[in-house]
Scaffold this active site. Structure first.
Site, PDB file in Angstrom:
ATOM      1  N   HIS A  34      64.885   7.113  15.908  1.00 43.91           N
ATOM      2  CA  HIS A  34      63.548   6.816  16.501  1.00 43.91           C
ATOM      3  C   HIS A  34      62.908   5.672  15.921  1.00 43.91           C
ATOM      4  CE1 HIS A  34      63.594  11.125  17.532  1.00 43.91           C
ATOM      5  NE2 HIS A  34      63.437  10.700  18.911  1.00 43.91           N
ATOM      6  N   GLN A 150      70.906   8.624  30.721  1.00 41.91           N
ATOM      7  CA  GLN A 150      69.250   8.645  30.895  1.00 41.91           C
ATOM      8  C   GLN A 150      68.776   7.079  30.980  1.00 41.91           C
ATOM      9  OE1 GLN A 150      66.542  11.033  28.570  1.00 41.91           O
ATOM     10  NE2 GLN A 150      66.285   9.076  26.975  1.00 41.91           N
TER      11      GLN A 150
HETATM   12  O1  PAF Z   1      65.004  10.861  24.938  1.00 35.04           O
HETATM   13  C1  PAF Z   1      63.731  11.406  24.953  1.00 35.04           C
HETATM   14  O2  PAF Z   1      63.330  12.064  24.024  1.00 35.04           O
HETATM   15  C2  PAF Z   1      63.050  11.895  26.429  1.00 35.04           C
HETATM   16  O3  PAF Z   1      64.179  12.106  27.211  1.00 35.04           O
HETATM   17  C3  PAF Z   1      61.958  11.139  26.807  1.00 35.04           C
HETATM   18  C4  PAF Z   1      62.649   9.924  27.249  1.00 35.04           C
HETATM   19  C5  PAF Z   1      61.097  10.995  25.612  1.00 35.04           C
HETATM   20  C6  PAF Z   1      61.420  11.827  28.105  1.00 35.04           C
HETATM   21  O4  PAF Z   1      60.892  13.023  27.690  1.00 35.04           O
END
Ligand code: PAF
Length: 274
Positions: A34, A150
């Site tokens: 992150h 995603q």
């Molecule tokens: O990748 C993630 O942590 C989640 O899927 C997100 C993009 C924050 C959506 O809840």
């Protein structure tokens, strides 16, 4: 750093942000992966917004919603340290109302691989990402390549719904031994962590084969499956192009090799972009 917990307060503060805005949506339990997204957002924008929301609609019945790591205090300190301007931490009731309009993942791409194993997961994920992008209206939003499907679906949503945000794909961050960072790695015991390394090792093996011009997808899958034997069970190995269509032969510059396996009670995913 301003911490905001309601939509009303968020909208008020959002109006005061000057210049370009970079947005990093997260579910908390922040780690170096992150941080790399936040750092990139910091470099490329005047203002950085991070959200922390463990989104229930993307967890299936029986998944780890309740056990999902929550570390509010540590996350706040990490965001402060990373010079985030606004941290949005909404409560559940702020983000959803009963019987609301739903958006859904596309029929094929949303229901293969991760979407087949976790049916409905991508519907919930797209729902919350749409809401967060509409609220934050950033110039750029940052997502890791680790969740490759995603990322592909978010890019498709932005395209299909004419949303004016640039989606920035960011590299996978690994620990010193090669394990792709994930909030779920906290579930692994030291012994399981050791065995979990077979995922990145299997992808390294696949990359070596590609470098040796062994491009046959079935042959690569077999090798990868061999290396993954240290896992407790293998969910899938797939070789697809960037549009998530299966490939018979690796195409340089347009291939993603994906692996999903269980180590102990932890489901791990990893991939390499070729
Ligand atoms: O990748 C993630 O942590 C989640 O899927 C997100 C993009 C924050 C959506 O809840």
């Amino acid at each position: 750093m301003r911490i905001v917990k309601t939509i009303e307060a968020f909208n008020e503060m959002r109006k005061t942000l000057q210049g370009s805005v970079g947005f990093v949506p997260t579910m908390g339990a922040l780690h170096e992966g992150h941080l790399s997204l936040i750092r990139r957002a910091r470099e490329e924008n005047d203002q950085v917004i991070v959200s922390i929301f463990v989104n229930p609609t993307q967890f299936l019945e029986g998944e780890d919603l309740d056990a999902y790591p929550r570390r509010e205090e540590a996350d706040i300190r990490i965001c402060e340290f990373a010079k985030v301007d606004m941290l949005f931490m909404p409560m559940m009731g702020q983000m959803y109302v009963p019987d609301e309009l739903r958006i859904g993942a596309p029929a094929i791409r949303g229901y293969i691989l991760e979407g087949a194993k976790r049916p409905g997961h991508f519907d919930g994920m797209l729902q919350i990402v749409m809401k967060l992008l509409n609220l934050t209206h950033p110039h750029r939003a940052y997502f890791g390549k680790k969740d490759a499907q995603q990322l592909a679906l978010i890019m498709q949503m932005v395209r299909d719904y004419f949303m004016s945000v640039e989606i920035v794909p960011c590299e996978i961050v690994r620990d010193g031994q090669g394990l792709a960072l994930s909030s779920r790695n906290t579930y692994l015991s030291p012994e399981e962590k050791e065995r979990a390394l077979c995922l990145s090792r299997s992808l390294k093996r696949a990359t070596e084969m590609v470098m040796a011009e062994r491009l046959d997808a079935a042959e690569i899958c077999l090798e990868v499956l061999g290396v993954l034997q240290e896992a407790d069970s293998i969910e899938y190995v797939a070789i697809v192009n960037r549009a998530f269509e299966p490939l018979e032969t690796v195409l340089l510059g347009d291939t993603i090799i994906l692996v999903v396996a269980w180590v102990g009670k932890t489901r791990l995913i990893d991939n390499v972009w070729i």
